[in-house]
Design an enzyme around this catalytic site. Sequence first.
Site, PDB file in Angstrom:
ATOM      1  N   HIS A  69      -9.863   6.509   3.438  1.00  0.00           N
ATOM      2  CA  HIS A  69     -11.070   5.894   3.307  1.00  0.00           C
ATOM      3  C   HIS A  69     -11.836   5.990   4.617  1.00  0.00           C
ATOM      4  O   HIS A  69     -11.332   6.062   5.680  1.00  0.00           O
ATOM      5  CB  HIS A  69     -10.970   4.238   2.927  1.00  0.00           C
ATOM      6  CG  HIS A  69     -10.552   4.151   1.408  1.00  0.00           C
ATOM      7  ND1 HIS A  69      -9.411   3.533   1.360  1.00  0.00           N
ATOM      8  CD2 HIS A  69     -10.964   4.611   0.422  1.00  0.00           C
ATOM      9  CE1 HIS A  69      -9.315   3.413   0.123  1.00  0.00           C
ATOM     10  NE2 HIS A  69     -10.135   4.116  -0.745  1.00  0.00           N
ATOM     11  N   CYS A 105      -8.200  -4.013   3.444  1.00  0.00           N
ATOM     12  CA  CYS A 105      -8.114  -3.975   1.905  1.00  0.00           C
ATOM     13  C   CYS A 105      -7.552  -5.072   1.197  1.00  0.00           C
ATOM     14  O   CYS A 105      -7.570  -4.912  -0.159  1.00  0.00           O
ATOM     15  CB  CYS A 105      -7.280  -2.496   1.777  1.00  0.00           C
ATOM     16  SG  CYS A 105      -6.254  -1.868   2.998  1.00  0.00           S
TER      17      CYS A 105
HETATM   18  C1  CIR Z   1      -4.353   3.635  -2.761  1.00  0.00           C
HETATM   19  O1  CIR Z   1      -4.140   4.843  -2.555  1.00  0.00           O
HETATM   20  O2  CIR Z   1      -5.446   3.483  -3.603  1.00  0.00           O
HETATM   21  C2  CIR Z   1      -3.679   2.443  -2.475  1.00  0.00           C
HETATM   22  N1  CIR Z   1      -2.162   3.159  -2.509  1.00  0.00           N
HETATM   23  C3  CIR Z   1      -4.090   2.164  -1.001  1.00  0.00           C
HETATM   24  C4  CIR Z   1      -5.343   1.460  -0.966  1.00  0.00           C
HETATM   25  C5  CIR Z   1      -5.809   1.037   0.330  1.00  0.00           C
HETATM   26  N2  CIR Z   1      -7.078   0.378   0.420  1.00  0.00           N
HETATM   27  C6  CIR Z   1      -8.153   0.239   1.282  1.00  0.00           C
HETATM   28  O3  CIR Z   1      -7.541   0.845   2.521  1.00  0.00           O
HETATM   29  N3  CIR Z   1      -9.086  -0.063   1.131  1.00  0.00           N
END
Ligand code: CIR
Length: 253
Positions: free
Chosen positions: A159, A246
Amino acid sequence: MYALIRPVSLSMARCELTHLARSPIDVTAAGRQHRRYAQALASLGCRLVELDSEPDLPDSVFVEDTVVVLDEIAVLARPGAASRRAEVASVAQALEGRRPSVRIEAPGTLDGGDVLRIGRRLFVGQSGRSNADGILQLAAAIAPHGYEVVPVPVRGCLHLKSAVTLVSPDTLLINDDWVDRGAWPGMRYVAVAPEEPLAANALWIGDAVVHGSSGPRTRDRLEAAGFRVLAVDVSEMEKAEGAVTCCSVIVDP
Ligand code: CIR
């Protein structure tokens, strides 16, 4: 100010992974780390609003990806990973009555982790998770409220906020390998320590910056630049490609 959070899912070991190889996740330890993270937010003045856990949604602890909340409106995301789309319903419910909301609709995709707000501008990562249609829908939803969307190319990371986060009104914490500085002329920068590529994700709240304890050299750099850093251990979340931003959505009521 309140922080929307959700406990670690019992199925977190089955999380989405894009850039990392799967390594065993200790869900009990993850839960413990998440509670300490929540305490850190509370110590910085956030009231905690905890959503119900979602045992069948492995990535549901990463609430940031499900919504973009502005003072005037909440934009419910449509996560790029299909396995994560069911996370949005309960977040929408929790925000009901607090803000008018709009939804990103198919074929648009948008992950909140791609959205970096600086004042009235929202910088949005052109990542594997947020597509052009989703970014356009976001821009159309918030333009009437006086916000502008600036798409930003990212490379090699999940991201935009894996690559860059805001740590003060005029300072960005950045991994220069994953994003170019060109989108932010006039800002000051703290670069991550080269041996800590994942350390650009920090959560600025009030007079402090919450930062993963796996980035001690980067923490040194932040402290040398005058920042007060609250280091929290989120190592189990890091195995799932998550970090400090997150795990919450910070909302000004
Ligand atoms: C994903 O791949 O969507 C999750 N394993 C990790 C998401 C992390 N989110 C973020 O950094 N905003």
